[in-house]
Design a protein around this motif. Structure first.
Motif, short mmCIF file in Angstrom:
data_model
loop_
_atom_site.label_atom_id
_atom_site.label_comp_id
_atom_site.label_asym_id
_atom_site.label_seq_id
_atom_site.Cartn_x
_atom_site.Cartn_y
_atom_site.Cartn_z
N VAL A 1 0.90 -1.33 -0.01
CA VAL A 1 0.04 0.27 -0.05
C VAL A 1 0.78 1.46 -0.09
N HIS A 2 0.59 2.67 -0.71
CA HIS A 2 1.23 3.41 -0.73
C HIS A 2 0.73 4.05 -1.26
N VAL A 3 0.36 5.49 -0.45
CA VAL A 3 -0.84 6.93 -0.14
C VAL A 3 -0.15 7.70 -0.77
N LEU A 4 -0.55 8.31 -1.65
CA LEU A 4 -0.45 9.74 -2.42
C LEU A 4 -1.15 10.70 -2.00
N GLU A 5 -0.48 11.61 -0.97
CA GLU A 5 -1.40 12.77 -0.20
C GLU A 5 -2.07 13.65 -1.64
N GLU A 6 -2.70 13.95 -1.33
CA GLU A 6 -3.42 15.15 -2.16
C GLU A 6 -2.77 16.77 -2.27
N ARG B 1 0.65 11.49 -14.04
CA ARG B 1 2.08 10.54 -13.78
C ARG B 1 1.85 10.57 -12.75
N ARG B 2 1.93 10.74 -11.44
CA ARG B 2 1.93 10.51 -10.04
C ARG B 2 1.79 9.15 -9.88
N LYS B 3 0.74 8.87 -10.82
CA LYS B 3 0.27 7.51 -10.43
C LYS B 3 0.89 6.51 -10.71
N ALA B 4 0.53 6.87 -11.86
CA ALA B 4 1.34 6.19 -12.96
C ALA B 4 2.80 5.33 -12.60
N GLU B 5 3.49 6.60 -12.15
CA GLU B 5 5.10 6.15 -11.62
C GLU B 5 5.32 5.60 -10.24
N ALA B 6 4.02 5.78 -9.44
CA ALA B 6 4.19 5.29 -8.19
C ALA B 6 3.62 3.68 -8.56
N MET B 7 2.16 3.73 -9.03
CA MET B 7 2.52 1.99 -9.51
C MET B 7 3.39 1.18 -10.26
N VAL B 8 3.95 1.59 -11.25
CA VAL B 8 6.04 1.01 -11.76
C VAL B 8 6.46 0.63 -10.22
N LEU C 1 5.90 -0.10 -6.87
CA LEU C 1 5.37 -0.60 -6.30
C LEU C 1 5.57 -1.55 -6.77
N LYS C 2 4.79 -1.79 -7.76
CA LYS C 2 5.41 -3.42 -8.84
C LYS C 2 6.33 -3.70 -8.86
N ALA C 3 7.37 -2.75 -9.20
CA ALA C 3 9.50 -3.40 -9.73
C ALA C 3 9.46 -4.48 -8.18
N LEU C 4 8.89 -3.63 -6.97
CA LEU C 4 8.70 -4.34 -5.68
C LEU C 4 8.93 -6.15 -5.82
N THR C 5 8.44 -6.30 -6.40
CA THR C 5 7.76 -7.75 -6.51
C THR C 5 8.23 -8.68 -7.65
N ASP C 6 8.87 -9.64 -7.35
CA ASP C 6 9.17 -10.31 -8.17
C ASP C 6 8.09 -11.39 -8.42
N VAL D 1 0.54 -10.97 -4.87
CA VAL D 1 1.27 -9.55 -3.84
C VAL D 1 0.02 -9.25 -4.73
N VAL D 2 -0.25 -7.81 -4.49
CA VAL D 2 -0.92 -6.68 -4.95
C VAL D 2 -0.74 -5.98 -4.28
N PRO D 3 -0.85 -4.25 -5.73
CA PRO D 3 -0.51 -3.27 -5.37
C PRO D 3 -1.49 -2.72 -5.00
#
Length: 137
Positions: free
Chosen positions: A37-42, A58-65, A67-72, A79-81
């Motif tokens: 879980v990552h929270v983007l503050e307003e 762009r903030r959302k897309a970068e954060a999701m990338v 998060l997914k990079a942490l998983t294998d 694992v659910v981002p």
């Protein structure tokens, strides 16, 4: 030990996030789920008004990338981002409630001056969570 684990990820402290995720893997029951879980503050309105209109996308897309990079994917773990918006502590606890989590894992950072007045995210989660909380320093 735990069937559903929430790992609160602060992408500005990626090394701590990796350590938390690794520890979560060792605590997870077979067939369990880890939710990153990552929270983007307003952004305040006066700041958002000065930024390009697509900055939030762009903030959302970068954060999701990230998060997914942490998983294998080869690990076979479920694992659910989970990217959320709002106040970090509230959204972390909401994620735990939504997924019926057994454990919330969160890193503790060196507190800043404002943390002494309003409390840190980790402190708020500990005080208000309805499941077990593991804080890693």
């Amino acid at each position: 030990m735990y069937g559903r684990i929430i790992v609160a990820v602060d992408l500005e402290h990626i090394d701590q996030a990796k350590a938390l995720f690794k520890r979560a893997q060792s605590l997870l029951d077979a067939g369990g789920e880890i939710r990153l879980v990552h929270v983007l503050e307003e952004l305040p309105g006066f700041i958002a008004a000065e930024l390009p209109h697509d900055v939030e996308t762009r903030r959302k897309a970068e954060a999701m990338v990230e998060l997914k990079a942490l998983t294998d994917p080869a690990s076979g773990l479920r694992v659910v981002p989970d990217l959320r918006h709002g106040a970090a502590s509230g959204q972390i606890m909401k994620a735990a409630e939504d997924s019926n989590a057994d454990l919330i894992m969160i890193a503790s950072h060196k507190p800043g001056l404002r943390d002494y007045f309003i409390g840190s995210t980790a402190a708020r989660v500990v005080r208000h969570a309805t499941c077990s909380v593991l804080i890693q320093r």
